[in-house]
Design a protein around this motif. Sequence first.
Motif, PDB file in Angstrom:
ATOM      1  N   PRO A  49       0.819  -1.214   0.000  1.00 21.59           N
ATOM      2  CA  PRO A  49       0.000   0.000   0.000  1.00 21.59           C
ATOM      3  C   PRO A  49       0.852   1.262   0.000  1.00 21.59           C
ATOM      4  O   PRO A  49       1.944   1.294   0.574  1.00 21.59           O
ATOM      5  CB  PRO A  49      -0.802  -0.136   1.307  1.00 21.59           C
ATOM      6  CG  PRO A  49      -0.903  -1.613   1.534  1.00 21.59           C
ATOM      7  CD  PRO A  49       0.407  -2.174   1.062  1.00 21.59           C
ATOM      8  N   GLU A  62      -5.344   4.407  -5.601  1.00 23.04           N
ATOM      9  CA  GLU A  62      -4.518   5.560  -5.232  1.00 23.04           C
ATOM     10  C   GLU A  62      -4.239   6.438  -6.445  1.00 23.04           C
ATOM     11  O   GLU A  62      -4.118   7.667  -6.324  1.00 23.04           O
ATOM     12  CB  GLU A  62      -3.202   5.088  -4.600  1.00 23.04           C
ATOM     13  CG  GLU A  62      -3.375   4.504  -3.205  1.00 23.04           C
ATOM     14  CD  GLU A  62      -2.116   3.848  -2.671  1.00 23.04           C
ATOM     15  OE1 GLU A  62      -2.171   3.283  -1.557  1.00 23.04           O
ATOM     16  OE2 GLU A  62      -1.061   3.886  -3.363  1.00 23.04           O
ATOM     17  N   THR A  71      -5.086   0.167  -3.070  1.00 17.98           N
ATOM     18  CA  THR A  71      -3.780   0.576  -3.580  1.00 17.98           C
ATOM     19  C   THR A  71      -3.879   1.006  -5.044  1.00 17.98           C
ATOM     20  O   THR A  71      -3.312   2.042  -5.431  1.00 17.98           O
ATOM     21  CB  THR A  71      -2.762  -0.566  -3.433  1.00 17.98           C
ATOM     22  OG1 THR A  71      -2.667  -0.934  -2.059  1.00 17.98           O
ATOM     23  CG2 THR A  71      -1.390  -0.135  -3.930  1.00 17.98           C
TER      24      THR A  71
END
Length: 521
Positions: A240, A280, A277
């Motif tokens: 992450p 993002e 993730t």
Amino acid sequence: MDFSSLYTYLFLATYLFYGHARMSYEMHMLQHSSYMPSRYLRWFKTSHSIANRLKEVAFIAMVLVGDLLSLVWLFWVGVAGLLVVSVLRLVKRKKKALVYTNRASRLYASAALIVLIISYALVVFTGLQSLAFVVIYLSPVAAVLAVFVMAPMDNWITNKYINEAKAMLKSRNDLIIIGITGSYGKTSTKNFLKQTLSVKYSVLMTPGSFNTTLGVVRTIREQLKAHHQVFIVEMGAKKPHDIKEICDLVNPKIGILTAVGAQHLETFKSIENIRQTKFELIDSLPQDGMGVLNADYEIIRNTEVSNTPVVYYSIEGEKSAYHADKITFDRSGTRFDLIKNGQKLDTVQTKILGSFNISNILACIAVGEKLGLGLDQMKFGIQNLTGAEHRLQLRKAGKITILDDAYNSNIKGAEMALKVLGMFEQNRIIITPGIIELGDLSEEINKKLGNYISEYTDIAIIVGDKPGKYILDGIKETGKMTEDTYHGVKNLTEARSLLREVCKDNDTVLYENDLPDLLEQ
């Protein structure tokens, strides 16, 4: 044990050669582990690495016993054995060789210095020259120590390069930056997008698999020129916040999310962690930007996005702005009807094989339209696309047809590759180690791969024990292949040997995935 001058030089030469072979091997594995000690140590504990290392134990024991009991012949037999082991290690074919970057060179030098100092101290203190070889054998400890010892310098250098890259981008307000991420498909999409946009723009993309922060930084510092108008950034993640780190560096205006799946589930632990993730990238986009999302993944289309406009694309009929319908393919390539908002725009043709690649092309069309390319311009670029290396490449090896899909694998891509294989006649052969890093889903997904294999192939060569066992189970449960048509082998060398026995002229061979050196038996 006393040595004449000749034997002393021979001893030192073997010690240094063995030390280099072992240290370069540890650096290679450390580099594959992204210089992360936790990942490196996790690999070190696996059975295949231990089995390989145990081959050296007998020779180390000979050297040690020969030294303790003054058995000169035994000592030198052990030394000769270690010399042979070193030569074999250095000449072994690597799928991706160790790259002596500045960081790798610093770590190598630091680890080697640790080994030399400890070796010298032990030999002087005990008088046993054999302990120098024992210290080399324990070089993994030195490799990990080197990472921690060099961390302050590496962090300082990394921050320096990052700041330089940020300054270069800050001076280029005119540069259009596009980020691409996904569990799979990102490298192919990156290559397709560059070729499509190059009809109108001067485009730079991160090369190869430069999809980490430092890879992006290196691309900016070494390749970004004043004439570049578009910068395409592939964004990979091992944990992450890796993608957020790249986004904070480049500040993309457009982001493509190709897939959220079980790839690297072993390290991410859950699909939700993977989703967060990958998103993002989309979360970093500005209000005047655009997110391009693959609606074929329920987890993607069900994720709300409020910070930037989004468009969806699909090949499976999900509600989307861009859709590919009536996908057909043969040996010459693929054709599909391009649908936008429910209306057919045109029929598009490309040399690229496979439906999943059409999904990637749809993302490129969405971005191309955003950047002002006309449909005719995009069709021209798409018609002349060339695939990324080892991603369903079609080539000839004498009278044998090779489908090279060896870069990596996921279940959707593997199914697509097998469907392409199914187009060919005569013997259709697959060589695969299966799909790795799936954690708890390894059995389920690799059994499904076995099901697909039994549907589209005539001969299957499965490499390795796991996930190979699951693939074989999947083949057997369909009952569509006989026992003489599927084979389990230990490694790629055995697979190639078996292939020479079963492969005939005009056969087609699919290489689906290839174990990295980190996992090779």
